[in-house]
Scaffold this motif. Structure first.
Motif, PDB file in Angstrom:
ATOM      1  N   GLY D  47       0.834  -1.298   0.046  1.00 12.35           N
ATOM      2  CA  GLY D  47      -0.099   0.085  -0.002  1.00 12.35           C
ATOM      3  C   GLY D  47       0.784   1.352  -0.006  1.00 12.35           C
ATOM      4  O   GLY D  47       0.214   2.276  -0.208  1.00 12.35           O
ATOM      5  N   ALA D  48       2.345   1.009   0.020  1.00 14.64           N
ATOM      6  CA  ALA D  48       2.968   2.361   0.310  1.00 14.64           C
ATOM      7  C   ALA D  48       3.122   2.731  -1.310  1.00 14.64           C
ATOM      8  O   ALA D  48       3.467   2.100  -2.090  1.00 14.64           O
ATOM      9  CB  ALA D  48       4.453   2.276   0.950  1.00 14.64           C
ATOM     10  N   ARG D  49       3.306   4.069  -1.530  1.00 17.42           N
ATOM     11  CA  ARG D  49       3.631   4.758  -2.554  1.00 17.42           C
ATOM     12  C   ARG D  49       4.524   6.067  -2.347  1.00 17.42           C
ATOM     13  O   ARG D  49       3.558   7.171  -2.046  1.00 17.42           O
ATOM     14  CB  ARG D  49       2.661   4.987  -3.468  1.00 17.42           C
ATOM     15  CG  ARG D  49       2.823   5.641  -4.700  1.00 17.42           C
ATOM     16  CD  ARG D  49       1.653   5.723  -6.034  1.00 17.42           C
ATOM     17  NE  ARG D  49       1.548   4.613  -6.734  1.00 17.42           N
ATOM     18  CZ  ARG D  49       0.541   4.321  -7.576  1.00 17.42           C
ATOM     19  NH1 ARG D  49      -0.216   5.204  -7.764  1.00 17.42           N
ATOM     20  NH2 ARG D  49       0.772   3.259  -8.067  1.00 17.42           N
ATOM     21  N   VAL D  50       5.523   6.093  -2.481  1.00 17.77           N
ATOM     22  CA  VAL D  50       6.448   7.381  -2.251  1.00 17.77           C
ATOM     23  C   VAL D  50       7.227   7.519  -3.650  1.00 17.77           C
ATOM     24  O   VAL D  50       7.713   6.700  -4.443  1.00 17.77           O
ATOM     25  CB  VAL D  50       7.243   6.838  -0.960  1.00 17.77           C
ATOM     26  CG1 VAL D  50       6.478   6.661   0.012  1.00 17.77           C
ATOM     27  CG2 VAL D  50       8.364   5.815  -1.315  1.00 17.77           C
ATOM     28  N   ALA D  51       7.867   8.985  -3.631  1.00 14.15           N
ATOM     29  CA  ALA D  51       8.854   9.400  -4.273  1.00 14.15           C
ATOM     30  C   ALA D  51       9.968  10.184  -3.602  1.00 14.15           C
ATOM     31  O   ALA D  51       9.507  10.821  -2.436  1.00 14.15           O
ATOM     32  CB  ALA D  51       8.485   9.983  -5.395  1.00 14.15           C
TER      33      ALA D  51
END
Lengths: 223, 223, 223, 223, 223, 223
Positions: D47-51
């Motif tokens: 579920g994580a989504r990072v940049a």
């Protein structure tokens, strides 16, 4: 569920011999890039190149009882193909079974499991393609089947199909397609001869196969 | 996106020859333990030891079209280094391409994919380091690039970098660092000669390298 | 935590020699199918068959300092067995350590990690069974232990246990069981001789081992 | 050899945020299918989504000393990218380092090795993409480097490049290309919206993309 | 060869409960980084954390008969540890055995093979750490042993040793060392509390652990 | 060579629904432990359990063109089964194709390759069993076939066979055997109910299955 099929149709020995001569890579191309077993199936020694009709074995994991049943069904030139019903790397096959299989005319073994006594097998020049070399022995408690279709290393093998095996791996050709495949494989071999000569002389594939125009059309840029 | 870089700088041939002589393990140590390709890159036959300038290929998975483009860019002594843009073990390279590459002076191939016709390649003594031996053929539909930086088996390879390859694997040395690395590698080889002689005579590394004090200081107990 | 055990009991050299002669697969069967190391432990060249008392090394990952400590503990005929404390494929061992180990009488190495300089080791005919061939060097910063029990490739190895290694892999026999295992292994070898002769003459295992009745009782059908 | 580069250029935070919103698969397509890390890099929770901008670490195997050095170099929103100099799955990073990294504004970790305390990291919602989950600790004996180019899971990562990571894996975008890639990724997302609506209504891709003619031309047969 | 050991010594339940609370990573560090099972042993669902005395099973590949024998030997709080005698990923254990094991007080299973019915096991919240999830069934033909030492996923496990398992993996602690390890693990947990607070406040590990001097002495350069 | 088979026989929907209810492990046992796909085929999220008629796709590596062709052939409740002609982990399938497949009534996907957009697929609750999660895109250049027999993850799948998939993996049942297998699976489920109740009450399998005599006869010793 467990059955020994005694009468199987085999391919023409001349066709089999012809396919052996062409080798795995050429046969695989000639039949439209199908029938290639997974790359983890490796020969136990380098240099062997054989072909033969498949006598198939479906075995339980860790149980090699059916090898003894299979050997009675082998005719001269056959190649035994064994696939376990669930993944296993035990050493199902060693020098005693190889002695027996060779004595009955068996030409090789393709086994999606382990093999042992590889020093002896190498000395006997009995070729084996396997997933592992592993000394772990097996029991003789549970039945399997002989000469039923099996999936070995990702390919369906029917009894009587042609198995071709060499240093590149193992390929299966349907019995009923074998003559046609041989014809194409030989044509391919012949066509390659001229190309090999030209390439060896330093001509480029770019020119021999006339690729420059299509490469430019696709957008290749030289800088 | 797709490009063929035609002019690349190459290292001094004498440096390349010197690095080949030192071998992968010594060169890797000499340049500070960097540049080693992953251990799954294995030679298709034992005993080869080569070095050369890298001509790089970036290919789509399952498409070997760019090999024909690359061979035109090869000069005598070069080593072709191919990395697919996503993981693939298809047999991009076989005896016809090897014949062509050898005719143009290519000294070897390092390929993060499959290779085939290994019996022929062995007979030709054309050395290949690959991730797999696999007969599966490829298409010629999609472009890639020649002589761009590629990541092969975990290492960045620039066109013109020096590739050293032998039974221990494959190592890359930056072109501009090659002379310095050779010097260190030769010093290393020379220094090892005396140690090898003393070790062969039965002297212990514990004494030659004077390790006993530091081991005791770190707390090693003999019982 | 870190310790060098200097006095270990070793098996009778005649027993060790006898076990080497029998080979891994026979010994493994003779001792009831136990003691076999994982199949990823492979020889760096084909054809070696050795046995010896285990001198064990427990090393940190990427640190080969303890090899120098171990070599001092080696007696003629010993086999060094190394297991890292966490998984590692670095090249802990190369031609210098091999020269030293051989000079002290070491008969081989079994290492659950990497090895390098394999061309030199092959030329020296110093046999090694390893998990990887990899040129990556190691540091000398952290202590380990010598001659403590280690788990190597899935098997417990005590110092002084007998290691048997050949092309089939590596097997460990407890020191105190070695004489009994040798007796059974020899009996097995003798018993196989007659069977091999009969199988080579074309007799079937089905008949030699009298299997037909039991197969029928289990429900095997011939069609 | 060992160096800490303190001043690196970072991408525009708005660009980074935009790329995070697009996600790995869209960004990867938008930049021409390059920059994708190997599929074995998996998130420790879904579920994580990072940049973020990459702060890179090059570490020796089994030694996490440089993490402490790296954290001082981290600015808000950065993502730490670690690659060991030879393969290692030890648990370099756990809840203490995560607490520290989070306190300094770090947005995540991409590590070609092991990670531990994953229950705590999940509770903290500190996202990590790793090759393994493994509790094995590391030492603090040997230096590495901070903010040098590294190859992580098959891709070159420069300090300051943009890392995008979500349930599909991890992708790297060159800092200087980030604005252009974002533009293309947004265009792609917009274009997909209409297609998604039509596909959801039951229209076929065959018709939307007008594929029937080209398929027939290539020789597709319906039977 | 095949034996059921009925009386084994178990650790103090309070010690076991204490170790469970500390968790795998802390316990592994506290006992000097030993006893950690291989990283391929993964929980079938996230969030479980258990400890218990090991009841061990040594099984033939593909044969789960001994599980029924083992369950009779289980006491409340025990964890069953199973290792096959050669590699196997068959599904030895499913919801019926879990129902039985749970009814007898079993607290979990650690199995170097496959497990099935994982949806049911998850619903029951019966925790399992396994090498594979695989539905393949097993036979009941060949004996094994209960409560003998086994090597599971690279670690020696004696009956009565303490098994700790959570999302980080599985660790074994010798029964006779359990009290000492608990003491060190608790000290470690306590010591970490203060560090966690300081790190969370933004202090650097470089300062808390006073690393700057030693880093400089080793040669670290800031640029 | 490339063909789209438009009319395939499908199993009775009531049979399919019944098999879904029984689940993979029970169905696999009920049909005599055959038809189980390799354990590397894993669901992208936990908790799904579906069954459906197989619509098969044979694709070239890295080319997903045939998915668009396949979707037109899908009827309500079908499960798409894709196998590449050589090994590939590219992301053939993402949220757009899932939207389309779902709109046409597709119930799931089984793919021996990669899948992407797994966050979206999870949000849509569109179940997929795959070998990898990987964002790498594919081209649309080369044809394949629809509704021909394929080997997927080690099992032969014919178009119209029943696919059952849940957290335990994926199993294939021949269309013509589906009714018989369902009957046996239901009988098995019913029989297990009573056993589960007795086991939950603390009765031992040793007694329920009356194993003590046979164990003693085989030689099991209690000490």
């Amino acid at each position: 569920m467990t059955v020994v099929v005694q009468n199987i149709s085999r391919p023409d020995p001349a066709t089999v011999a012809g396919l052996a001569e062409c080798g795995v890579s050429t046969v695989h191309e000639a039949q439209g890039r199908k029938g290639l077993l997974a790359s983890y199936m490796r020969p136990i020694y380098a240099g062997a190149r054989v072909a033969g009709a498949a006598v198939t074995i479906s075995c339980p994991p860790g149980d090699n009882w059916m090898f003894h049943v299979a050997i009675e069904q082998v005719k001269a030139g056959d190649i035994v193909v064994m696939a376990p019903t669930s993944p296993c790397e035990d050493g199902y096959f060693g020098d005693l079974l190889a002695t027996s299989l060779k004595a009955r005319g068996g030409a090789g073994l393709v086994i999606e499991a382990g093999v042992r006594d590889v020093r002896d097998l190498t000395a006997m020049q009995f070729p084996v393609w396997s997933r592992a070399i592993y000394a772990a022995g097996t029991v003789k408690e549970t039945l399997g089947s002989i000469n039923v279709p099996v999936v070995c290393a990702g390919q369906l093998v029917n009894p009587g199909d042609v198995i071709i095996a060499d240093d590149d791996g193992v390929c299966v050709v349907r019995r009923e397609e074998a003559d046609g495949v041989l014809e194409k494989a030989r044509a391919r071999t012949a066509a390659e001869e001229d190309k090999r000569r030209r390439l060896a002389a330093g001509e480029l594939g770019l020119d021999i196969y006339d690729m420059r125009g299509r490469l430019a059309a696709k957008g290749l840029k030289y800088v």
